[in-house]
Design a protein around this motif. Structure first.
Motif, mmCIF file in Angstrom:
data_model
loop_
_atom_site.group_PDB
_atom_site.id
_atom_site.type_symbol
_atom_site.label_atom_id
_atom_site.label_comp_id
_atom_site.label_asym_id
_atom_site.label_seq_id
_atom_site.Cartn_x
_atom_site.Cartn_y
_atom_site.Cartn_z
ATOM 1 N N LEU A 14 -54.292 -9.192 -30.369
ATOM 2 C CA LEU A 14 -52.856 -9.237 -30.644
ATOM 3 C C LEU A 14 -52.297 -10.454 -29.917
ATOM 4 C CD1 LEU A 14 -50.363 -7.931 -31.868
ATOM 5 C CD2 LEU A 14 -50.340 -6.307 -29.985
ATOM 6 N N VAL A 15 -52.005 -11.505 -30.667
ATOM 7 C CA VAL A 15 -51.665 -12.785 -30.036
ATOM 8 C C VAL A 15 -50.160 -13.023 -29.921
ATOM 9 C CG1 VAL A 15 -53.841 -13.850 -30.685
ATOM 10 C CG2 VAL A 15 -51.898 -14.025 -32.243
ATOM 11 N N ALA A 16 -49.349 -12.269 -30.649
ATOM 12 C CA ALA A 16 -47.896 -12.429 -30.547
ATOM 13 C C ALA A 16 -47.227 -11.108 -30.916
ATOM 14 C CB ALA A 16 -47.398 -13.549 -31.458
ATOM 15 N N ASP A 17 -46.101 -10.821 -30.278
ATOM 16 C CA ASP A 17 -45.416 -9.552 -30.508
ATOM 17 C C ASP A 17 -43.958 -9.690 -30.087
ATOM 18 O OD1 ASP A 17 -44.600 -6.917 -30.765
ATOM 19 O OD2 ASP A 17 -45.654 -6.223 -28.976
ATOM 20 N N THR A 18 -43.045 -9.531 -31.030
ATOM 21 C CA THR A 18 -41.622 -9.546 -30.703
ATOM 22 C C THR A 18 -40.999 -8.156 -30.822
ATOM 23 O OG1 THR A 18 -40.961 -10.110 -32.975
ATOM 24 C CG2 THR A 18 -41.408 -11.935 -31.467
ATOM 25 N N SER A 19 -41.817 -7.143 -31.063
ATOM 26 C CA SER A 19 -41.316 -5.781 -31.230
ATOM 27 C C SER A 19 -41.496 -4.950 -29.964
ATOM 28 C CB SER A 19 -42.024 -5.091 -32.401
ATOM 29 O OG SER A 19 -41.712 -3.710 -32.438
ATOM 30 N N THR A 65 -38.475 -8.137 -36.357
ATOM 31 C CA THR A 65 -39.570 -8.278 -35.398
ATOM 32 C C THR A 65 -40.900 -8.460 -36.131
ATOM 33 O OG1 THR A 65 -39.909 -5.889 -35.239
ATOM 34 C CG2 THR A 65 -38.361 -6.896 -33.693
ATOM 35 N N ALA A 66 -41.908 -8.932 -35.387
ATOM 36 C CA ALA A 66 -43.213 -9.213 -36.000
ATOM 37 C C ALA A 66 -44.308 -9.129 -34.957
ATOM 38 C CB ALA A 66 -43.209 -10.601 -36.637
ATOM 39 N N VAL A 67 -45.526 -8.890 -35.431
ATOM 40 C CA VAL A 67 -46.728 -8.968 -34.610
ATOM 41 C C VAL A 67 -47.738 -9.844 -35.339
ATOM 42 C CG1 VAL A 67 -46.384 -6.709 -33.542
ATOM 43 C CG2 VAL A 67 -47.761 -6.885 -35.603
ATOM 44 N N THR A 68 -48.562 -10.554 -34.576
ATOM 45 C CA THR A 68 -49.614 -11.386 -35.157
ATOM 46 C C THR A 68 -50.952 -10.990 -34.563
ATOM 47 O OG1 THR A 68 -48.094 -13.244 -35.488
ATOM 48 C CG2 THR A 68 -50.460 -13.726 -35.542
ATOM 49 N N LEU A 69 -51.894 -10.653 -35.441
ATOM 50 C CA LEU A 69 -53.245 -10.291 -35.055
ATOM 51 C C LEU A 69 -54.202 -11.415 -35.435
ATOM 52 C CD1 LEU A 69 -53.298 -6.660 -36.486
ATOM 53 C CD2 LEU A 69 -52.907 -7.305 -34.124
ATOM 54 N N ARG A 70 -55.230 -11.613 -34.631
ATOM 55 C CA ARG A 70 -56.286 -12.582 -34.946
ATOM 56 C C ARG A 70 -57.589 -11.830 -35.177
ATOM 57 N NH1 ARG A 70 -56.829 -16.273 -30.245
ATOM 58 N NH2 ARG A 70 -55.073 -17.401 -31.164
ATOM 59 N N LEU A 117 -53.197 -12.711 -38.947
ATOM 60 C CA LEU A 117 -52.480 -11.768 -39.797
ATOM 61 C C LEU A 117 -51.144 -11.433 -39.140
ATOM 62 C CD1 LEU A 117 -52.278 -9.701 -42.135
ATOM 63 C CD2 LEU A 117 -53.566 -8.102 -40.683
ATOM 64 N N ARG A 118 -50.058 -11.787 -39.817
ATOM 65 C CA ARG A 118 -48.713 -11.535 -39.293
ATOM 66 C C ARG A 118 -48.070 -10.397 -40.081
ATOM 67 N NH1 ARG A 118 -43.232 -13.160 -39.963
ATOM 68 N NH2 ARG A 118 -42.164 -13.542 -37.979
ATOM 69 N N LEU A 119 -47.644 -9.373 -39.367
ATOM 70 C CA LEU A 119 -46.913 -8.248 -39.950
ATOM 71 C C LEU A 119 -45.476 -8.312 -39.463
ATOM 72 C CD1 LEU A 119 -49.541 -5.432 -39.203
ATOM 73 C CD2 LEU A 119 -49.374 -6.862 -41.254
ATOM 74 N N ALA A 120 -44.532 -8.202 -40.382
ATOM 75 C CA ALA A 120 -43.118 -8.317 -40.017
ATOM 76 C C ALA A 120 -42.323 -7.145 -40.574
ATOM 77 C CB ALA A 120 -42.542 -9.636 -40.531
ATOM 78 N N ASP A 121 -41.311 -6.751 -39.813
ATOM 79 C CA ASP A 121 -40.444 -5.619 -40.152
ATOM 80 C C ASP A 121 -39.025 -6.148 -40.372
ATOM 81 O OD1 ASP A 121 -39.070 -3.242 -40.366
ATOM 82 O OD2 ASP A 121 -39.386 -2.622 -38.290
ATOM 83 N N PRO A 122 -38.678 -6.559 -41.593
ATOM 84 C CA PRO A 122 -37.382 -7.221 -41.797
ATOM 85 C C PRO A 122 -36.177 -6.310 -41.625
ATOM 86 C CG PRO A 122 -38.498 -6.876 -43.894
ATOM 87 C CD PRO A 122 -39.484 -6.517 -42.823
#
Length: 264
Positions: A111-116, A193-198, A55-60
């Motif tokens: 939480l497998v990825a986070d650019t925020s 920025t975005a975060v990806t949850l598994r 699940l990828r959440l992004a804040d454009p």
């Protein structure tokens, strides 16, 4: 187009077929995705996701604030426990490699990825009383809805009530604890920025996109939240995340044992 009659209302409704709004679900989801939606500020969404889903959440725009609740699908008494998420991992700050834990000592999501890097496990979401005092209205259908009120609507779609709602965590608007123990709002890391949850178990996901309760801006500021999910595989032995810390490994082992016993 006149809508004063049943025929007119029907014709108007049918004329909307195929039209797109800036914030809406895409049904069916584009190829390769199982969920694609843009959630407007002051709105909510929800979905049941299979184990392994990413699940990828992004804040454009840099102004979204994604408040999140997780429940083990079909067993809503096992749910996100923010206190245990912080305590077990010895860290109040979310980032890549962190786990979202239930009160059963199991992993709901990783939480497998986070650019925020701007998130919050401490303050929860906004309440009707707080938003009414601050903005003049906190009702779910008003112009400045509170996060808890939107969570109630999302929960009801899954047979859950207000008593089922624990404290939530949020992404994209951060806080820090000062040496004197006070909580400082540090805001967004900026747009894009975005975060990806598994999902490490089958999950019911509730999301409310509303301003952080400590956001000092006098206006109700909350931009769109982009939600995308695709099928994937859960974390397993040999994955660096599985063995990143003893506490995390035990939580993964608890999760695997529980799911194996249930034939999952």
């Amino acid at each position: 187009m006149a809508t004063g009659t049943t025929y007119g209302a029907r014709d108007h409704a049918r004329a909307q077929d195929g039209k797109r709004a800036a914030a809406m679900p895409l049904v069916p989801a584009p190829e390769g995705l199982v969920w694609a939606e843009t959630v407007a500020g002051g709105n909510y969404t929800h979905k049941v996701l299979a184990r392994g889903t990413e699940l990828r959440l992004a804040d454009p725009t840099g102004t979204a604030c994604a408040h999140l609740l997780l429940f083990a699908e079909g067993r809503p008494w096992e749910r996100l426990n923010v206190a245990d998420t912080v305590k077990v991992q010895w860290n109040a700050y979310l980032g890549a490699g962190r786990l979202l834990l239930s009160d059963q000592g199991r992993v709901l999501a990783s939480l497998v990825a986070d650019t925020s890097g701007r998130h919050d496990t401490l303050c929860g979401t906004s309440s009707a009383a707080r938003n009414t005092a601050r903005y003049g209205d906190g009702s779910p259908h008003g112009g400045t809805p509170a996060g808890r009120e939107l969570f109630k609507l999302a929960a009801a779609k899954h047979g859950l009530g207000p008593r089922d709602l624990p404290p939530s965590l949020s992404f994209f608007q951060g806080v820090r604890v000062d040496p004197d123990g006070s909580v400082e709002f540090v805001g967004s890391a900026g747009p894009g920025t975005a975060v990806t949850l598994r999902a490490e178990q089958p999950l019911t996901v509730l999301l409310a996109n509303v301003p952080h309760p400590l956001d000092p801006r006098p206006r109700y500021v909350c931009g769109p939240l982009e939600v995308r999910a695709r099928a994937g595989a859960p974390t397993g032995p040999g994955d660096p995340l599985w063995d990143a810390a003893p506490e995390g490994r035990r939580a993964f082992e608890n999760t695997a044992e529980h799911l194996t016993a249930r034939g999952l």
